[in-house]
Design a protein around this motif. Structure first.
Motif, PDB file in Angstrom:
ATOM      1  N   ARG A 126      -2.834  35.379  51.579  1.00 55.20           N
ATOM      2  CA  ARG A 126      -3.805  36.290  50.977  1.00 55.20           C
ATOM      3  C   ARG A 126      -4.721  36.820  52.066  1.00 55.20           C
ATOM      4  O   ARG A 126      -5.257  36.041  52.860  1.00 55.20           O
ATOM      5  CB  ARG A 126      -4.608  35.551  49.892  1.00 55.20           C
ATOM      6  CG  ARG A 126      -5.393  36.481  48.998  1.00 55.20           C
ATOM      7  CD  ARG A 126      -5.957  35.752  47.791  1.00 55.20           C
ATOM      8  NE  ARG A 126      -7.090  34.912  48.120  1.00 55.20           N
ATOM      9  CZ  ARG A 126      -7.897  34.370  47.209  1.00 55.20           C
ATOM     10  NH1 ARG A 126      -7.661  34.566  45.929  1.00 55.20           N
ATOM     11  NH2 ARG A 126      -8.922  33.629  47.575  1.00 55.20           N
ATOM     12  N   LEU A 127      -4.914  38.162  52.114  1.00 54.52           N
ATOM     13  CA  LEU A 127      -5.563  38.814  53.244  1.00 54.52           C
ATOM     14  C   LEU A 127      -6.675  39.742  52.758  1.00 54.52           C
ATOM     15  O   LEU A 127      -6.470  40.539  51.841  1.00 54.52           O
ATOM     16  CB  LEU A 127      -4.547  39.645  54.026  1.00 54.52           C
ATOM     17  CG  LEU A 127      -3.174  39.014  54.305  1.00 54.52           C
ATOM     18  CD1 LEU A 127      -2.235  40.038  54.917  1.00 54.52           C
ATOM     19  CD2 LEU A 127      -3.322  37.800  55.201  1.00 54.52           C
ATOM     20  N   LEU A 128      -7.834  39.654  53.417  1.00 50.32           N
ATOM     21  CA  LEU A 128      -8.935  40.581  53.120  1.00 50.32           C
ATOM     22  C   LEU A 128      -9.300  41.338  54.385  1.00 50.32           C
ATOM     23  O   LEU A 128      -9.999  40.825  55.254  1.00 50.32           O
ATOM     24  CB  LEU A 128     -10.156  39.835  52.584  1.00 50.32           C
ATOM     25  CG  LEU A 128     -11.298  40.756  52.120  1.00 50.32           C
ATOM     26  CD1 LEU A 128     -10.895  41.526  50.857  1.00 50.32           C
ATOM     27  CD2 LEU A 128     -12.576  39.966  51.863  1.00 50.32           C
ATOM     28  N   LEU A 150     -10.543  39.942  59.663  1.00 50.01           N
ATOM     29  CA  LEU A 150      -9.544  39.726  58.623  1.00 50.01           C
ATOM     30  C   LEU A 150      -9.664  38.295  58.141  1.00 50.01           C
ATOM     31  O   LEU A 150      -9.524  37.357  58.929  1.00 50.01           O
ATOM     32  CB  LEU A 150      -8.130  39.972  59.156  1.00 50.01           C
ATOM     33  CG  LEU A 150      -6.996  39.673  58.170  1.00 50.01           C
ATOM     34  CD1 LEU A 150      -6.999  40.697  57.027  1.00 50.01           C
ATOM     35  CD2 LEU A 150      -5.635  39.676  58.874  1.00 50.01           C
ATOM     36  N   GLU A 151      -9.928  38.130  56.843  1.00 48.72           N
ATOM     37  CA  GLU A 151      -9.966  36.788  56.260  1.00 48.72           C
ATOM     38  C   GLU A 151      -8.590  36.434  55.723  1.00 48.72           C
ATOM     39  O   GLU A 151      -7.962  37.213  55.000  1.00 48.72           O
ATOM     40  CB  GLU A 151     -10.993  36.695  55.141  1.00 48.72           C
ATOM     41  CG  GLU A 151     -11.082  35.276  54.572  1.00 48.72           C
ATOM     42  CD  GLU A 151     -12.148  35.116  53.506  1.00 48.72           C
ATOM     43  OE1 GLU A 151     -12.759  34.047  53.444  1.00 48.72           O
ATOM     44  OE2 GLU A 151     -12.352  36.079  52.730  1.00 48.72           O
ATOM     45  N   LEU A 182      -9.483  36.985  63.316  1.00 43.15           N
ATOM     46  CA  LEU A 182      -8.931  36.420  62.088  1.00 43.15           C
ATOM     47  C   LEU A 182      -9.668  35.118  61.797  1.00 43.15           C
ATOM     48  O   LEU A 182      -9.996  34.350  62.725  1.00 43.15           O
ATOM     49  CB  LEU A 182      -7.442  36.121  62.227  1.00 43.15           C
ATOM     50  CG  LEU A 182      -6.472  37.272  62.425  1.00 43.15           C
ATOM     51  CD1 LEU A 182      -6.501  37.792  63.860  1.00 43.15           C
ATOM     52  CD2 LEU A 182      -5.046  36.832  62.072  1.00 43.15           C
ATOM     53  N   PHE A 183      -9.904  34.835  60.519  1.00 42.36           N
ATOM     54  CA  PHE A 183     -10.553  33.578  60.168  1.00 42.36           C
ATOM     55  C   PHE A 183     -10.186  33.192  58.745  1.00 42.36           C
ATOM     56  O   PHE A 183      -9.698  34.012  57.954  1.00 42.36           O
ATOM     57  CB  PHE A 183     -12.075  33.677  60.314  1.00 42.36           C
ATOM     58  CG  PHE A 183     -12.718  34.530  59.244  1.00 42.36           C
ATOM     59  CD1 PHE A 183     -13.279  33.958  58.111  1.00 42.36           C
ATOM     60  CD2 PHE A 183     -12.763  35.916  59.378  1.00 42.36           C
ATOM     61  CE1 PHE A 183     -13.856  34.746  57.130  1.00 42.36           C
ATOM     62  CE2 PHE A 183     -13.339  36.709  58.397  1.00 42.36           C
ATOM     63  CZ  PHE A 183     -13.886  36.130  57.272  1.00 42.36           C
ATOM     64  N   LEU A 196     -10.987  28.037  60.492  1.00 39.00           N
ATOM     65  CA  LEU A 196     -10.291  28.452  61.697  1.00 39.00           C
ATOM     66  C   LEU A 196     -10.715  29.860  62.091  1.00 39.00           C
ATOM     67  O   LEU A 196     -10.893  30.725  61.223  1.00 39.00           O
ATOM     68  CB  LEU A 196      -8.784  28.429  61.457  1.00 39.00           C
ATOM     69  CG  LEU A 196      -8.187  27.042  61.205  1.00 39.00           C
ATOM     70  CD1 LEU A 196      -6.825  27.157  60.561  1.00 39.00           C
ATOM     71  CD2 LEU A 196      -8.098  26.272  62.510  1.00 39.00           C
ATOM     72  N   VAL A 197     -10.869  30.090  63.374  1.00 40.77           N
ATOM     73  CA  VAL A 197     -11.258  31.397  63.902  1.00 40.77           C
ATOM     74  C   VAL A 197     -10.350  31.727  65.078  1.00 40.77           C
ATOM     75  O   VAL A 197     -10.172  30.907  65.982  1.00 40.77           O
ATOM     76  CB  VAL A 197     -12.728  31.409  64.353  1.00 40.77           C
ATOM     77  CG1 VAL A 197     -13.116  32.804  64.834  1.00 40.77           C
ATOM     78  CG2 VAL A 197     -13.654  30.958  63.236  1.00 40.77           C
ATOM     79  N   LEU A 198      -9.784  32.940  65.070  1.00 40.35           N
ATOM     80  CA  LEU A 198      -8.889  33.365  66.132  1.00 40.35           C
ATOM     81  C   LEU A 198      -9.308  34.740  66.626  1.00 40.35           C
ATOM     82  O   LEU A 198      -9.315  35.707  65.862  1.00 40.35           O
ATOM     83  CB  LEU A 198      -7.444  33.409  65.622  1.00 40.35           C
ATOM     84  CG  LEU A 198      -6.382  33.907  66.599  1.00 40.35           C
ATOM     85  CD1 LEU A 198      -6.265  32.982  67.805  1.00 40.35           C
ATOM     86  CD2 LEU A 198      -5.037  34.031  65.902  1.00 40.35           C
TER      87      LEU A 198
END
Length: 269
Positions: free
Chosen positions: A89-91, A121-122, A157-158, A248-250
């Motif tokens: 699932r992506l926000l 992007l979550e 991304l997180f 998590l964070v990228l």
């Protein structure tokens, strides 16, 4: 939403995968059905909007997120809903603009990310059916996700990822390893909300058996770490979902060439 698959495998083997964004309410429901099998039946989770009669794991965020679905076309002789064997699932920024909040904000203070001015992007609700874990299924999802990230020029991304169960003492070694070796730099260091804040610094680094601790870290978290990802400050005990969560964070700008290769189609060449 694009009508073309984000990724596709046309081989004759079994399984035969394709990946695309959900286009209809029925396809979103197929993702919710898969999530019910994994998060509710397998892992014992629950929630206010979970529909046990229809066997759907859903919440108020589903309508505004994109749903990335992994299909096994070799299951075409079965109920079409059961052909969805993986989901994400992506926000993206546009979705956030519609609703003005992130799912993760119930658990983590995201001020450092929201104030960064970068395209976020979550990610969440990542799941695969048990028989598809440990093979190529996750690679197909990640390949499609990498294309989604490139198309939308995402920079960070997180999202939360989970350890099963809420016994923090049993997770002392892997949580401590993440704290000591993989904590995010200050500029990206989100922090768990005070109500369920659980310190991750549970034992000194020199007492950790690193191999044993890493074996206890879920595969999804390890995948982010291999890509250069970090974890935020503190874990969050989610009793409704029967998990201990980390954020998590990228930062895609900080990925080196090898890490980018893992995350894109070039990893297969």
């Amino acid at each position: 939403m694009p009508s073309r698959p984000l990724a596709e495998s046309t081989g004759t083997g079994d399984p035969r995968f394709s990946v695309r964004l959900a286009r209809t309410a029925a396809e979103v429901a197929a993702a919710q059905r898969l999530r019910y099998r994994v998060f509710v039946e397998e892992l014992g989770g629950d929630g206010e909007m979970v529909d046990h009669a229809a066997r759907l794991e859903r919440d108020a965020f589903d309508a505004d997120f994109d749903h990335l679905l992994l299909w096994d076309e070799a299951r075409s002789d079965r109920d079409p809903r059961d052909r969805v064997v993986g989901a994400y699932r992506l926000l993206p920024p546009e979705g956030f603009g519609r609703i003005g909040r992130y799912y993760s904000e119930d658990e983590y203070d995201l001020s450092v990310l929201r104030g960064s001015g970068r395209r976020l992007l979550e990610l969440g609700r990542s799941c695969l059916l048990p028989e598809y874990r440990g093979g190529m299924a996750m690679w197909h999802l990640w390949t499609a996700l990498a294309q989604y990230v490139r198309d939308r020029e995402i920079e960070v991304l997180f999202g939360v990822a989970s350890f099963h169960g809420t016994d923090v003492a049993a997770l002392a070694e892997p949580l401590s390893l993440l704290h000591h070796r993989h904590r995010a730099p200050e500029a990206l260091r989100v922090r768990a909300r005070p109500a369920q804040f659980q310190p991750m610094d549970l034992m000194p680094e020199d007492r950790i058996d690193r191999r044993r601790a890493m074996l206890a870290v879920p595969a999804l978290i390890k995948a982010y770490l291999r890509l250069g990802g970090f974890v935020g400050e503190g874990a969050f005990v989610d009793h409704a979902f029967n998990t201990v969560d980390v954020c998590l964070v990228l930062d895609t700008a900080q990925m080196n060439a090898r890490q980018k290769a893992i995350y894109t189609r070039e990893a297969a060449t």
